[in-house]
Design a protein around this motif. Structure first.
Motif, PDB file in Angstrom:
ATOM      1  N   LEU A   7      43.288  36.341  46.396  1.00 43.79           N
ATOM      2  CA  LEU A   7      42.238  36.797  47.316  1.00 43.79           C
ATOM      3  C   LEU A   7      42.819  37.734  48.372  1.00 43.79           C
ATOM      4  O   LEU A   7      42.218  38.763  48.690  1.00 43.79           O
ATOM      5  N   LYS A   8      43.962  37.368  48.912  1.00 39.69           N
ATOM      6  CA  LYS A   8      44.607  38.210  49.933  1.00 39.69           C
ATOM      7  C   LYS A   8      44.968  39.574  49.354  1.00 39.69           C
ATOM      8  O   LYS A   8      44.768  40.608  49.998  1.00 39.69           O
ATOM      9  N   GLU A   9      45.464  39.590  48.114  1.00 42.92           N
ATOM     10  CA  GLU A   9      45.799  40.863  47.470  1.00 42.92           C
ATOM     11  C   GLU A   9      44.557  41.726  47.269  1.00 42.92           C
ATOM     12  O   GLU A   9      44.577  42.933  47.521  1.00 42.92           O
ATOM     13  N   GLU A  10      43.471  41.113  46.829  1.00 42.86           N
ATOM     14  CA  GLU A  10      42.217  41.855  46.645  1.00 42.86           C
ATOM     15  C   GLU A  10      41.684  42.344  47.991  1.00 42.86           C
ATOM     16  O   GLU A  10      41.181  43.461  48.088  1.00 42.86           O
ATOM     17  N   GLN A  11      41.812  41.529  49.005  1.00 39.51           N
ATOM     18  CA  GLN A  11      41.383  41.919  50.349  1.00 39.51           C
ATOM     19  C   GLN A  11      42.124  43.174  50.797  1.00 39.51           C
ATOM     20  O   GLN A  11      41.511  44.121  51.296  1.00 39.51           O
ATOM     21  N   LYS A  12      43.439  43.197  50.594  1.00 40.11           N
ATOM     22  CA  LYS A  12      44.232  44.372  50.962  1.00 40.11           C
ATOM     23  C   LYS A  12      43.822  45.581  50.140  1.00 40.11           C
ATOM     24  O   LYS A  12      43.688  46.683  50.661  1.00 40.11           O
ATOM     25  N   ARG A  13      43.637  45.370  48.832  1.00 46.32           N
ATOM     26  CA  ARG A  13      43.244  46.471  47.947  1.00 46.32           C
ATOM     27  C   ARG A  13      41.925  47.095  48.407  1.00 46.32           C
ATOM     28  O   ARG A  13      41.750  48.311  48.351  1.00 46.32           O
ATOM     29  N   MET A  21      35.976  39.799  54.368  1.00 49.26           N
ATOM     30  CA  MET A  21      36.128  39.213  53.037  1.00 49.26           C
ATOM     31  C   MET A  21      35.354  37.904  52.935  1.00 49.26           C
ATOM     32  O   MET A  21      34.748  37.617  51.910  1.00 49.26           O
ATOM     33  N   ALA A  22      35.348  37.123  53.987  1.00 42.51           N
ATOM     34  CA  ALA A  22      34.714  35.808  53.984  1.00 42.51           C
ATOM     35  C   ALA A  22      33.239  35.834  54.376  1.00 42.51           C
ATOM     36  O   ALA A  22      32.490  34.912  54.039  1.00 42.51           O
ATOM     37  N   LEU A  50      33.983  36.771  44.960  1.00 45.31           N
ATOM     38  CA  LEU A  50      34.332  37.809  43.985  1.00 45.31           C
ATOM     39  C   LEU A  50      33.153  38.728  43.710  1.00 45.31           C
ATOM     40  O   LEU A  50      33.293  39.953  43.724  1.00 45.31           O
ATOM     41  N   PHE A  51      31.980  38.156  43.454  1.00 49.39           N
ATOM     42  CA  PHE A  51      30.797  38.975  43.173  1.00 49.39           C
ATOM     43  C   PHE A  51      30.384  39.804  44.381  1.00 49.39           C
ATOM     44  O   PHE A  51      29.966  40.952  44.238  1.00 49.39           O
ATOM     45  N   LYS A  52      30.487  39.224  45.568  1.00 49.59           N
ATOM     46  CA  LYS A  52      30.089  39.935  46.787  1.00 49.59           C
ATOM     47  C   LYS A  52      30.871  41.229  46.948  1.00 49.59           C
ATOM     48  O   LYS A  52      30.346  42.229  47.438  1.00 49.59           O
ATOM     49  N   HIS A  53      32.136  41.217  46.514  1.00 52.73           N
ATOM     50  CA  HIS A  53      32.989  42.387  46.695  1.00 52.73           C
ATOM     51  C   HIS A  53      33.252  43.141  45.396  1.00 52.73           C
ATOM     52  O   HIS A  53      34.160  43.975  45.319  1.00 52.73           O
ATOM     53  N   ASP A  54      32.437  42.865  44.389  1.00 54.75           N
ATOM     54  CA  ASP A  54      32.550  43.545  43.085  1.00 54.75           C
ATOM     55  C   ASP A  54      33.964  43.452  42.510  1.00 54.75           C
ATOM     56  O   ASP A  54      34.487  44.423  41.960  1.00 54.75           O
ATOM     57  N   PHE A  61      41.087  36.292  37.329  1.00 53.45           N
ATOM     58  CA  PHE A  61      41.638  35.125  36.657  1.00 53.45           C
ATOM     59  C   PHE A  61      42.917  35.457  35.896  1.00 53.45           C
ATOM     60  O   PHE A  61      43.794  34.610  35.755  1.00 53.45           O
ATOM     61  N   GLU A  62      43.042  36.676  35.468  1.00 51.81           N
ATOM     62  CA  GLU A  62      44.294  37.110  34.835  1.00 51.81           C
ATOM     63  C   GLU A  62      45.434  37.061  35.854  1.00 51.81           C
ATOM     64  O   GLU A  62      46.562  36.685  35.524  1.00 51.81           O
ATOM     65  N   MET A  63      45.136  37.412  37.103  1.00 53.91           N
ATOM     66  CA  MET A  63      46.144  37.398  38.163  1.00 53.91           C
ATOM     67  C   MET A  63      46.666  35.985  38.429  1.00 53.91           C
ATOM     68  O   MET A  63      47.840  35.813  38.749  1.00 53.91           O
TER      69      MET A  63
END
Length: 86
Positions: A7-13, A21-22, A50-54, A61-63
């Motif tokens: 989640l943190k990685e996606e947030q940064k991305r 994010m929350a 996840l859906f909220k931020h596309d 899940f692969e990550m």
């Protein structure tokens, strides 16, 4: 990689603050506990974030697969992919 780390990685991305994010799903404090490994998150809330931020659920899940999948199953999958690449 844990769910919180992913989640943190996606947030940064995405260039979002933890509050953004929350927002609308969980509190900033709860999100902070999740990304720092101090609290678990229900699958419903995870999917909602996840859906909220596309964020692609399959990619996410692969990550985290190597952390949550049994070692035997993960190794089997690696060997299968080596023998039959996609």
């Amino acid at each position: 990689m844990t769910i919180g780390e992913a989640l943190k990685e996606e947030q940064k991305r995405l260039g979002l603050t933890s509050e953004a994010m929350a927002a609308g799903v969980i509190t900033k404090g709860t999100y902070s506990k999740v990304v720092n490994g101090k609290q678990r998150l229900s699958s419903d809330l995870l999917v909602e974030i996840l859906f909220k931020h596309d964020i692609d659920v399959s990619d996410f899940f692969e990550m985290i697969k190597s952390t949550y999948m049994s070692k035997e199953k993960f190794e089997e999958e690696i060997l299968t992919n080596l023998n039959f690449p996609h």
